[in-house]
Design a protein around this motif. Structure first.
Motif, short mmCIF file in Angstrom:
data_model
loop_
_atom_site.label_atom_id
_atom_site.label_comp_id
_atom_site.label_asym_id
_atom_site.label_seq_id
_atom_site.Cartn_x
_atom_site.Cartn_y
_atom_site.Cartn_z
N ASP A 94 19.40 140.27 1.34
CA ASP A 94 18.61 140.05 2.55
C ASP A 94 19.47 139.54 3.71
O ASP A 94 19.31 139.97 4.86
CB ASP A 94 17.47 139.07 2.28
N ALA A 95 20.37 138.61 3.42
CA ALA A 95 21.22 138.06 4.48
C ALA A 95 22.11 139.15 5.07
O ALA A 95 22.33 139.20 6.29
CB ALA A 95 22.07 136.91 3.94
N LEU A 96 22.60 140.05 4.22
CA LEU A 96 23.44 141.14 4.72
C LEU A 96 22.63 142.07 5.63
O LEU A 96 23.12 142.51 6.67
CB LEU A 96 24.02 141.92 3.54
N VAL A 97 21.38 142.37 5.24
CA VAL A 97 20.53 143.22 6.07
C VAL A 97 20.32 142.58 7.44
O VAL A 97 20.40 143.24 8.49
CB VAL A 97 19.17 143.47 5.37
N ALA A 98 20.07 141.27 7.44
CA ALA A 98 19.86 140.57 8.70
C ALA A 98 21.13 140.56 9.55
O ALA A 98 21.09 140.73 10.78
CB ALA A 98 19.40 139.14 8.43
N LYS A 99 22.28 140.37 8.91
CA LYS A 99 23.55 140.39 9.65
C LYS A 99 23.84 141.78 10.20
O LYS A 99 24.34 141.92 11.32
CB LYS A 99 24.68 139.93 8.73
N ASN A 100 23.53 142.80 9.41
CA ASN A 100 23.77 144.17 9.89
C ASN A 100 22.85 144.52 11.05
O ASN A 100 23.22 145.28 11.95
CB ASN A 100 23.59 145.17 8.75
N TRP A 101 21.62 143.97 11.05
CA TRP A 101 20.75 144.16 12.22
C TRP A 101 21.43 143.61 13.46
O TRP A 101 21.43 144.24 14.53
CB TRP A 101 19.40 143.47 12.01
N LYS A 102 22.03 142.44 13.33
CA LYS A 102 22.72 141.83 14.47
C LYS A 102 23.91 142.68 14.91
O LYS A 102 24.14 142.88 16.11
CB LYS A 102 23.18 140.42 14.10
N LYS A 103 24.66 143.21 13.94
CA LYS A 103 25.79 144.08 14.28
C LYS A 103 25.32 145.31 15.07
O LYS A 103 25.96 145.72 16.03
CB LYS A 103 26.51 144.54 13.01
N GLN A 104 24.20 145.89 14.62
CA GLN A 104 23.70 147.07 15.31
C GLN A 104 23.22 146.72 16.71
O GLN A 104 23.42 147.48 17.66
CB GLN A 104 22.56 147.71 14.51
N TRP A 105 22.60 145.57 16.84
CA TRP A 105 22.16 145.08 18.16
C TRP A 105 23.35 145.02 19.12
O TRP A 105 23.29 145.50 20.25
CB TRP A 105 21.53 143.70 17.98
N LEU A 106 24.45 144.45 18.66
CA LEU A 106 25.64 144.33 19.50
C LEU A 106 26.29 145.69 19.74
O LEU A 106 26.77 145.98 20.84
CB LEU A 106 26.64 143.37 18.85
N ALA A 107 26.29 146.56 18.71
CA ALA A 107 26.89 147.89 18.85
C ALA A 107 26.15 148.73 19.87
O ALA A 107 26.74 149.63 20.48
CB ALA A 107 26.91 148.60 17.50
N ASN A 108 24.87 148.45 20.09
CA ASN A 108 24.09 149.19 21.07
C ASN A 108 24.25 148.65 22.48
O ASN A 108 23.51 149.03 23.38
CB ASN A 108 22.61 149.19 20.67
N GLY A 109 25.21 147.73 22.66
CA GLY A 109 25.53 147.25 23.99
C GLY A 109 24.72 146.07 24.47
O GLY A 109 24.76 145.72 25.65
N ARG A 110 23.98 145.43 23.56
CA ARG A 110 23.18 144.28 23.97
C ARG A 110 23.98 142.99 23.81
O ARG A 110 24.88 142.90 22.99
CB ARG A 110 21.89 144.22 23.15
N GLU A 111 23.61 142.00 24.59
CA GLU A 111 24.34 140.73 24.59
C GLU A 111 23.92 139.86 23.40
O GLU A 111 22.75 139.81 23.03
CB GLU A 111 24.07 139.97 25.89
N GLU A 112 24.90 139.17 22.84
CA GLU A 112 24.60 138.25 21.74
C GLU A 112 23.71 137.11 22.21
O GLU A 112 22.93 136.55 21.43
CB GLU A 112 25.89 137.71 21.14
N SER A 113 23.80 136.79 23.50
CA SER A 113 22.96 135.71 24.04
C SER A 113 21.48 136.05 23.97
O SER A 113 20.63 135.17 24.10
CB SER A 113 23.36 135.42 25.49
N GLY A 114 21.16 137.34 23.78
CA GLY A 114 19.76 137.74 23.68
C GLY A 114 19.15 137.48 22.32
O GLY A 114 17.95 137.67 22.13
#
Length: 697
Positions: free
Chosen positions: A30-50
């Motif tokens: 589960d933790a890996l799935v959540a971390k990968n969601w974050k990676k995809q969020w950043l890969a799509n050009g969104r800011e980590e601050s979001g």
């Protein structure tokens, strides 16, 4: 034949792709799935601050609850060394609105593949596992909001389309237009409006004849709707917009709240996207300005979304008519996609059941009659061959002779020995085919008479990006495809026949074969002519082509599939031979080749053809690309090596045969001339498997 032994040292240093397996994952991932969601969020050009500070905790809690209540299942793509290179999460779609009907929908989120493993079919494999899970838990459709154009292409190849999920980009706007003079609009937040919401929901479902409407009179659906509204009021900024007539009666409702669910649109673990959702839009039939009132209610909801900071609006329209209403208000499909998973027909009355039985009986009777007619035609054909006195006709089994009835001239030539006896039987076959109307004259046929009309410059790449249009094109070609193949002097069949003769007795006698992009069944037919007796399946994206393939009676199984979406219907390590000729220039190698590797047994073989780019003729002169005007390109020998190795095949031991002209294609000059199309024929096994035999000379 030319082998790959002449590769350069640079080629030898090229990294090989590991065989990736897709596995169901439990809570430990589960933790890996959540971390990968974050990676995809950043890969799509969104800011980590979001991303909110407690994103991980909230997402883990969400997954835990979804596993308990919504049949949640995560999948991971794992390398042989145990490294996870991708993941995806899926579950029942609880919906951002109450669910009423008997259908189940699945949703998927967090699809992520590590950058170095992208464009190799990993995302497709993950999605195939997701779709299989949806089917296993009884879903009739899948829904998603994709995050990028690259992801959209993967989903489209798997069969996803826009459906009735629509989104509205919320931009600064002037004040809402006034409501029709016959009504006044108001917004309610408390439970005092719930009775109106339930009444209009009931009327809406009865009017639309939704599958669950007949059960509204019971307690289940009103309770379900009331429970959703109660929860949405507590945590999802729920409100209902109501229209009252001059007497004060509520004549229309539209409920709204914010999105709650998985993925990037859940505003509780990110702050950049906030989706407003509208549902239950309904106006009484008796209302004089019904459409205008509905439009006013919707505009009132949109104004509320803007006030509460929503960035987009979302709706799942219940019908084509309702979707049209929302589109007029500016809603579009955008990145919302759905896929229909299909369902078995379920008659709802005795008369429906009887009609279904009668239809099946008529279908079975028609199929039986057609099979009997074909068997009779084959028996007559065999009898005519044997009556000719040809020596081979007396020696070859009747089942093999029957296969010659629909064989094309080049297939007959490739299958029969190049001896006097072989030529004698070939001549008899021509006579017997001509007598029964199945012979195609290579020198005078529909193709040769119309070649000057062919050669137009349509964009094949654009066509392959739209599987439905490509399938329709091949459906139209199906009835003429045999003539086209004879007319363009296609020579695949000689290579297939020589490869078949060089194959082991075990492969010919018991091998499980899949003919990918089988068209009208000519490659599989050639294998049968050359003695292949094992289980043979064929797949194509064209219904028309498969219907013609079925007439040849050479396949044990034929099924509809777009190879660019993978081979989800085929089990891993289940095949001894994958055959794919004349199609790979139209297929996505990054998807298809890894899929071929997946479905092959450890010692299985791939026999495939590739259009040869930068080809040279016997004298060493360059052969100009014959299909550039159609946006079709081939591969160079070094590119072929890289693609095979990246997909898990061993190019060092592969056998590659160069053909300076696999067939002729009409010239773009449309002057009746033709251009040679050069090919590379390859036979390969998976890395670490024994070498394969070259095609028999």
């Amino acid at each position: 034949p030319t082998t790959a032994s002449s590769r350069t040292s640079d080629d030898a240093d090229r990294p090989r792709t590991m065989q990736i397996s897709v596995q169901a994952a439990g809570a430990d991932h589960d933790a890996l799935v959540a971390k990968n969601w974050k990676k995809q969020w950043l890969a799509n050009g969104r800011e980590e601050s979001g991303i909110t500070a407690d994103q991980m905790d909230k997402m883990l809690a969400y997954i835990k609850a979804a596993r308990s209540d919504l049949c949640h299942q995560s999948f991971v793509a794992v390398s042989p060394s145990g490294v996870v290179v991708g993941s995806a999460a899926c579950q029942l779609w609880s919906g951002p609105a109450p669910q009423f009907d008997g259908d189940k929908a699945g949703t998927v989120w967090g699809v992520f593949v590590e950058p170095e493993h992208r464009r190799r079919g990993v995302a497709t494999r993950l999605m195939q596992a997701v779709i299989k899970h949806w089917t296993s838990i009884g879903c009739q459709r899948g829904v998603l909001l994709c995050a990028s154009e690259e992801a959209r292409r993967v989903y489209e190849r798997l069969g996803f389309g826009p459906g009735h999920m629509l989104l509205l980009e919320l931009q600064p706007s002037n004040a809402a237009a006034p409501a029709p003079s016959s009504v006044t609009l108001e917004t309610a937040h408390g439970a005092e409006a719930d009775a109106h919401v339930l009444r209009h929901l009931r009327a809406k479902h009865l009017e639309e004849r939704a599958p669950g409407a007949s059960r509204w009179a019971g307690e289940e659906l009103p309770e379900r709707a009331a429970a959703f509204v109660k929860g949405a009021r507590e945590r999802l900024e729920y409100a209902v917009c109501m229209a009252r007539d001059a007497t004060g009666a509520v004549v229309g409702c539209a409920s709204s709240n914010v999105w709650e669910g998985p993925g990037s649109n859940n505003h509780s673990w990110q702050t950049l996207i906030k989706l407003g959702v509208v549902w239950g839009l309904h106006v009484d039939r008796e209302q004089r300005e019904r459409d205008a009132v509905a439009a006013a209610l919707l505009e009132h909801v949109v104004a509320r979304w803007r006030e509460t900071g929503c960035t987009k609006g979302f709706v799942m329209a219940a019908s084509d008519a309702e979707a049209a209403l929302f589109r007029r208000a500016g809603f579009e499909a955008h990145n919302a996609m759905t896929i229909e998973l299909g369902r078995a027909p379920s008659p709802t009355s005795p008369i429906d059941l009887l009609r279904g039985v009668a239809m099946r009986q008529r279908t079975c009777a028609a199929e039986a009659a057609a099979a009997a007619a074909t068997a009779e035609a084959e028996a007559d054909f065999v009898a005519s061959l044997r009556a000719s006195g040809a020596a081979l006709a007396q020696q070859v089994p009747a089942s093999r002779l029957a296969l010659l009835r629909l064989a094309l001239p080049q297939m007959v030539e490739a299958a029969l020995p190049a001896t006097g006896a072989g030529r004698e039987l070939a001549a008899v076959v021509v006579e017997a085919q001509a007598a029964t109307g199945t012979h195609i004259d290579p020198e005078s046929n529909w193709y040769t008479k119309n070649i000057a009309r062919f050669g137009g410059g349509f964009d094949m790449k654009a066509l392959t990006a739209q599987p439905g249009l490509l399938a329709a094109k091949f459906d139209r070609m199906a009835s003429k495809y045999a003539v086209w193949t004879v007319g363009n002097r296609c020579t695949y069949y000689d290579w297939i026949a020589r490869s078949a003769r060089a194959a082991t007795d075990e492969l010919r006698g018991e091998g499980a074969v899949l003919d990918v992009a089988c068209g009208i069944g000519l490659p599989g037919h050639q294998l049968r002519l050359c003695g292949f007796e094992g289980h043979m399946s064929g797949t194509d994206l064209s219904v028309g082509m498969l219907a013609r393939a079925r007439e040849r009676r050479v396949y044990n199984r034929l099924f509809l599939a777009d190879a660019n979406a993978g081979l989800a219907a085929v089990e891993s390590e289940s095949l001894d031979l994958v055959l794919c000729v004349g199609a790979l220039e139209l297929l996505d190698h990054a998807i298809c080749l890894p899929e071929f590797a997946r479905v092959l047994k450890p010692k299985g073989e791939l026999w495939a053809s590739f259009q040869w780019e930068d080809a040279v003729d016997e004298s060493g002169a360059a052969i100009a690309s014959p299909t550039r005007h159609q946006n079709v390109a081939g591969v160079t020998l070094s590119e072929l090596a890289a693609k095979l190795e990246m997909s898990g095949f061993d190019f060092d031991t592969a056998h590659v045969e160069k053909s300076h002209c696999a067939f002729y294609t009409p010239s773009p000059a449309q002057d009746g001339s033709s251009l040679p199309v050069p090919y590379l024929y390859v036979k390969a096994r998976l890395a670490s498997a024994p070498a394969v035999a070259p095609a028999d000379e």
